[in-house]
Design a protein around this motif. Structure first.
Motif, PDB file in Angstrom:
ATOM      1  N   PHE A 170      35.025   3.804 -30.714  1.00  0.00           N
ATOM      2  CA  PHE A 170      35.055   4.141 -32.138  1.00  0.00           C
ATOM      3  C   PHE A 170      35.265   5.633 -32.314  1.00  0.00           C
ATOM      4  N   ILE A 171      35.986   5.980 -33.364  1.00  0.00           N
ATOM      5  CA  ILE A 171      36.100   7.369 -33.796  1.00  0.00           C
ATOM      6  C   ILE A 171      35.112   7.550 -34.930  1.00  0.00           C
ATOM      7  N   ARG A 172      34.146   8.435 -34.745  1.00  0.00           N
ATOM      8  CA  ARG A 172      33.053   8.592 -35.700  1.00  0.00           C
ATOM      9  C   ARG A 172      33.247   9.828 -36.561  1.00  0.00           C
ATOM     10  N   ASP A 173      33.548   9.629 -37.828  1.00  0.00           N
ATOM     11  CA  ASP A 173      33.525  10.702 -38.821  1.00  0.00           C
ATOM     12  C   ASP A 173      32.286  10.506 -39.681  1.00  0.00           C
ATOM     13  N   ARG A 174      31.971  11.498 -40.503  1.00  0.00           N
ATOM     14  CA  ARG A 174      30.743  11.420 -41.295  1.00  0.00           C
ATOM     15  C   ARG A 174      30.724  10.178 -42.184  1.00  0.00           C
ATOM     16  N   ASN A 175      31.790   9.924 -42.883  1.00  0.00           N
ATOM     17  CA  ASN A 175      31.827   8.788 -43.811  1.00  0.00           C
ATOM     18  C   ASN A 175      32.872   7.746 -43.436  1.00  0.00           C
ATOM     19  N   ASN A 176      33.296   7.770 -42.190  1.00  0.00           N
ATOM     20  CA  ASN A 176      34.366   6.863 -41.800  1.00  0.00           C
ATOM     21  C   ASN A 176      34.260   6.535 -40.317  1.00  0.00           C
ATOM     22  N   ILE A 177      34.336   5.240 -39.997  1.00  0.00           N
ATOM     23  CA  ILE A 177      34.310   4.789 -38.599  1.00  0.00           C
ATOM     24  C   ILE A 177      35.557   3.966 -38.354  1.00  0.00           C
ATOM     25  N   LYS A 178      36.310   4.344 -37.324  1.00  0.00           N
ATOM     26  CA  LYS A 178      37.539   3.633 -36.994  1.00  0.00           C
ATOM     27  C   LYS A 178      37.517   3.204 -35.540  1.00  0.00           C
ATOM     28  N   LEU A 179      38.158   2.083 -35.261  1.00  0.00           N
ATOM     29  CA  LEU A 179      38.334   1.645 -33.885  1.00  0.00           C
ATOM     30  C   LEU A 179      39.415   2.481 -33.222  1.00  0.00           C
ATOM     31  N   THR A 180      39.175   2.859 -31.970  1.00  0.00           N
ATOM     32  CA  THR A 180      40.227   3.477 -31.178  1.00  0.00           C
ATOM     33  C   THR A 180      41.191   2.376 -30.727  1.00  0.00           C
ATOM     34  N   SER A 181      42.276   2.753 -30.090  1.00  0.00           N
ATOM     35  CA  SER A 181      43.205   1.737 -29.585  1.00  0.00           C
ATOM     36  C   SER A 181      42.515   0.854 -28.542  1.00  0.00           C
ATOM     37  N   ALA A 182      41.621   1.451 -27.750  1.00  0.00           N
ATOM     38  CA  ALA A 182      40.862   0.662 -26.765  1.00  0.00           C
ATOM     39  C   ALA A 182      39.920  -0.304 -27.478  1.00  0.00           C
ATOM     40  N   GLY A 183      39.289   0.175 -28.562  1.00  0.00           N
ATOM     41  CA  GLY A 183      38.410  -0.695 -29.339  1.00  0.00           C
ATOM     42  C   GLY A 183      39.147  -1.856 -29.958  1.00  0.00           C
ATOM     43  N   GLU A 184      40.355  -1.592 -30.466  1.00  0.00           N
ATOM     44  CA  GLU A 184      41.180  -2.664 -31.040  1.00  0.00           C
ATOM     45  C   GLU A 184      41.483  -3.728 -29.991  1.00  0.00           C
ATOM     46  N   ARG A 185      41.801  -3.315 -28.779  1.00  0.00           N
ATOM     47  CA  ARG A 185      42.122  -4.274 -27.723  1.00  0.00           C
ATOM     48  C   ARG A 185      40.894  -5.066 -27.288  1.00  0.00           C
ATOM     49  N   LEU A 186      39.715  -4.431 -27.370  1.00  0.00           N
ATOM     50  CA  LEU A 186      38.491  -5.101 -26.909  1.00  0.00           C
ATOM     51  C   LEU A 186      38.045  -6.211 -27.861  1.00  0.00           C
ATOM     52  N   VAL A 187      38.425  -6.119 -29.133  1.00  0.00           N
ATOM     53  CA  VAL A 187      37.953  -7.084 -30.129  1.00  0.00           C
ATOM     54  C   VAL A 187      38.240  -8.516 -29.702  1.00  0.00           C
ATOM     55  N   SER A 188      39.470  -8.824 -29.326  1.00  0.00           N
ATOM     56  CA  SER A 188      39.821 -10.206 -28.975  1.00  0.00           C
ATOM     57  C   SER A 188      39.071 -10.678 -27.741  1.00  0.00           C
ATOM     58  N   TYR A 189      38.877  -9.775 -26.766  1.00  0.00           N
ATOM     59  CA  TYR A 189      38.121 -10.156 -25.565  1.00  0.00           C
ATOM     60  C   TYR A 189      36.651 -10.410 -25.903  1.00  0.00           C
ATOM     61  N   ALA A 190      36.093  -9.584 -26.783  1.00  0.00           N
ATOM     62  CA  ALA A 190      34.688  -9.753 -27.170  1.00  0.00           C
ATOM     63  C   ALA A 190      34.483 -11.064 -27.920  1.00  0.00           C
ATOM     64  N   GLU A 191      35.436 -11.410 -28.791  1.00  0.00           N
ATOM     65  CA  GLU A 191      35.326 -12.671 -29.534  1.00  0.00           C
ATOM     66  C   GLU A 191      35.343 -13.862 -28.582  1.00  0.00           C
ATOM     67  N   VAL A 192      36.232 -13.827 -27.609  1.00  0.00           N
ATOM     68  CA  VAL A 192      36.309 -14.914 -26.626  1.00  0.00           C
ATOM     69  C   VAL A 192      35.025 -14.997 -25.814  1.00  0.00           C
ATOM     70  N   MET A 193      34.492 -13.832 -25.416  1.00  0.00           N
ATOM     71  CA  MET A 193      33.288 -13.810 -24.592  1.00  0.00           C
ATOM     72  C   MET A 193      32.086 -14.379 -25.350  1.00  0.00           C
ATOM     73  N   VAL A 194      31.901 -13.955 -26.603  1.00  0.00           N
ATOM     74  CA  VAL A 194      30.767 -14.440 -27.398  1.00  0.00           C
ATOM     75  C   VAL A 194      30.875 -15.944 -27.618  1.00  0.00           C
ATOM     76  N   THR A 195      32.069 -16.404 -27.973  1.00  0.00           N
ATOM     77  CA  THR A 195      32.278 -17.831 -28.219  1.00  0.00           C
ATOM     78  C   THR A 195      32.074 -18.648 -26.950  1.00  0.00           C
ATOM     79  N   THR A 196      32.598 -18.158 -25.837  1.00  0.00           N
ATOM     80  CA  THR A 196      32.493 -18.888 -24.570  1.00  0.00           C
ATOM     81  C   THR A 196      31.052 -18.996 -24.108  1.00  0.00           C
TER      82      THR A 196
END
Length: 293
Positions: A48-74
């Motif tokens: 994540f990129i952490r700003d005071r009033n804004n949090i954004k996913l990095t490119s690595a974070g974006e890629r991890l989302v689909s893997y995390a969803e599969v892992m939690v569901t599995t």
């Protein structure tokens, strides 16, 4: 790696706010930060990129989302399927709001566990928002509530009606009952507006609660009145400890069953659905004993 870490990552990726993620997960904000740091340390990358009033996913974070969803569901699916231990065919998790348990689901649980021999059950008491979240996160198979849960991935069906009676410890009529320790019980969002229409310009309630058992215990000890399920008050009406308020019609509240359309346990859930439709609510065993005592 604990699956809770990945659930925390997915929640933060969804809401983009540490405080809201902590509130939704029922943990502290410090715990959310610690889990994200643990994940970043494990993958040796910033998620994540952490700003005071804004949090954004990095490119690595974006890629991890689909893997995390599969892992939690599995992992959740594995948890269900491993319920084969001890001869269990399947494990079903049932959740309901506190008042649904008080008014209806307690007896349904007993009847359902008897009918589904060999199945394992988990019974959970949750608020409406927690029910929705647990269904979506696949940690809950089916939920029961007084309000419909509307989501594209969920089926929501009415399965029963609960009859509410306005009861009092004294022989009151509708004209004077609300002035004597009236306890307002939350029977769902629609109940709020209907209650205001049915009983306009009444004094403020003496007590508000989301649980029928709290209301029942309170008025039995301190006196007063409340809208309570017929199944809950029946033995106390018979013993004369409670009285039905004259001039007030009974009030039916619908109960809705919700579950994921794509649930792996959908066949068993549909069997439970048909079963609960045929079950009449009866007074819980502990309530019967209290009334007799």
């Amino acid at each position: 790696m604990d699956v809770k870490v990945f659930r925390t990552f997915l929640e933060l990726a969804k809401v983009r706010h540490f405080g809201r993620a902590a509130e939704n997960l029922y943990i502290t904000q410090a715990a959310v930060s610690a889990r994200i740091k643990q994940l970043e340390s494990h993958f040796d990358t910033q998620l994540f990129i952490r700003d005071r009033n804004n949090i954004k996913l990095t490119s690595a974070g974006e890629r991890l989302v689909s893997y995390a969803e599969v892992m939690v569901t599995t992992l959740q699916q594995a948890k269900l399927e491993l319920s084969l231990e001890s001869g269990k065919k399947l494990q079903l998790t049932m959740g309901g709001t506190p008042n649904v348990w008080d008014a209806y689901l307690q007896n349904c649980l007993i009847a359902t566990t008897e009918a589904f021999d060999g199945y394992g059950f988990i019974a959970e008491v949750m608020g409406r928002e927690a029910l929705i979240r647990s269904l979506q996160e696949r940690t809950l198979d089916m939920s029961f509530a007084f309000d419909q849960i509307k989501a594209d991935e969920l089926n929501c069906k009415k399965v029963a009606d609960v009859v509410l009676m306005l009861v009092s410890t004294e022989l009151h009529s509708v004209e004077d009952v609300f002035a004597d320790k009236y306890v307002y019980v939350d029977w769902g969002t629609k109940f709020v507006s209907e209650h205001a229409e049915r009983h306009a310009k009444i004094p403020a309630p003496y007590l508000r609660t989301s649980t029928a058992r709290i209301a029942l215990d309170f008025i039995l000890e301190k006196g007063g009145s409340a809208y309570l399920p017929a199944s809950l008050v029946e033995p106390f009406l018979a013993s004369g400890q409670l009285h039905k308020v004259a001039g007030v019609e009974d009030w039916c509240r619908p109960i809705y069953l919700s579950y994921r359309k794509a649930s792996s346990a959908v066949d068993a859930i549909k069997q439970v659905e048909e079963l609960v439709k045929s079950i009449d609510p009866v007074t819980a065993y502990s309530i019967k004993q209290a009334a007799e005592a």
